[in-house]
Design an enzyme around this catalytic site. Structure first.
Site, PDB file in Angstrom:
ATOM      1  CG  LEU A  98      -1.576   1.333   1.592  1.00  0.00           C
ATOM      2  CD1 LEU A  98      -2.618   1.714   0.535  1.00  0.00           C
ATOM      3  CD2 LEU A  98      -2.208   1.289   2.986  1.00  0.00           C
ATOM      4  CB  SER A  99       0.754   4.251   0.507  1.00  0.00           C
ATOM      5  OG  SER A  99       1.081   5.612   0.473  1.00  0.00           O
TER       6      SER A  99
END
Length: 334
Positions: A98-99
């Site tokens: 994520l991210s």
């Protein structure tokens, strides 16, 4: 490691986002729940504040985002240790994040396409988006003007790989205020170029109110899938109720009526594994690895940047031999 492990298990590498920990991301995403159900193994590299004060993986640093350098190399070495120790099927190694973890997933897929069968990039950025912090912040606001071929060339130039490329799953909230959704378009263009696929998808569906598109090869096998989560901000999409429930809602782990964890695992064929034996004994780790490989579940392995005082540990003869032997056993090195 789950108590029940499938024969020749798959491995999923899971990379948390900024400010997150490995354990927190695991609890939110529900990956261990699925591993316990289906017998695959998990590896959770965890960033250190000494490397990045916000606990972000340094996907924008040239000393960490290239093949056989820094954090990318450290994670590759962790995978080699897992393969050698636990009999993992080297053809079923996957990565998701994520991210900043999604951006590092892009780095790993580009740098080690020979290692991964597939990857899932959640609210991330295309490979080669930045080479310093200022460029990283600009890229998060929106990708540069490069066309699809230029984006694809970044991946093709990241290694000398000539074989099949990993499958790609892209997830992004349409209302993401942190990493602009245009980055998902750039990731898609990058990998359509790498896989030599046309712009038009082979199939488009509406799943739980979200647009899903898929591009397949000539045999119908999906190579790229793209989920755009309607009205969702910056985070990993979850379903926390109903039959598909998996994970726990918390900051950046967002209820969306769709479980990215379950769908990613299903696309990689992990939901079909049948557990065949119970792992009850602590593996006999090499002495140099014992302190970082707990017996039950791998959850706090810590990558080191190339500037860390411990970054040269792999140069020691004993550890280097372990790494090389593991890579050879996995078919990743001659």
């Amino acid at each position: 490691m789950p108590g029940h492990v499938s024969k020749r298990p798959a491995l999923v590498v899971v990379l948390h986002g900024c400010t997150q920990t490995a354990g927190g991301y695991d609890r939110g995403s529900g990956w261990s729940t699925l591993a316990d159900e289906h017998g695959f193994l998990l590896l959770f590299p965890e960033q250190q504040r000494a490397n990045n004060p916000n606990l972000c993986f340094n996907w924008f640093s040239p000393s960490d985002n290239e093949r056989d350098r820094g954090e990318a190399l450290s994670i590759r070495q962790m995978i080699a240790a897992m393969v050698e120790t636990h009999g993992i099927d080297p053809s079923r190694i996957f990565v998701t994040g994520l991210s900043a973890g999604g951006a590092m997933t892009s780095v790993l897929l580009a740098s080690y396409p020979d290692l991964f069968a597939g990857g899932a990039i959640i609210a991330g950025l295309p490979h080669g988006s930045a080479s310093n912090v200022q460029q990283a912040l600009q890229a998060m606001r929106g990708p540069g003007p490069d066309n699809a071929k230029a984006l694809g060339d970044r991946v093709r130039g990241a290694s000398s790989h000539q074989g099949a490329w990993p499958t790609i799953s892209i997830w992004h909230g349409s209302a993401d205020p942190t990493v602009n959704v245009a980055n998902a378009d750039a990731i898609l263009a990058q990998w359509l170029s790498v896989h030599d696929l046309g712009h038009a998808p082979d199939r488009t569906e509406n799943i739980a109110g979200h647009r899903y598109r898929v591009w397949s090869d000539a045999t119908g096998r999906p190579l790229i899938e793209d989920y755009r989560i309607a009205n969702m901000g910056h985070g990993t999409p979850l379903a926390t109720t109903g039959a598909q429930a998996c994970g726990v809602a918390m900051p950046h782990m967002l209820e969306a009526g769709i479980s990215s964890t379950r769908r990613i695992a299903a696309s990689w064929g992990l939901m079909n594994d049948v557990t065949e034996h119970v792992s009850t004994q602590q593996p006999a780790y090499p002495p140099a690895e014992a302190s970082t490989l707990p017996a039950r579940r791998i959850s706090r392995l810590e990558p080191m940047s190339s500037t860390s005082p411990h970054a040269n540990v792999s140069a020691k003869a004993g550890v280097e031999k372990i790494i090389h032997d593991a890579l050879r056993a996995a078919g990743l090195m001659r």
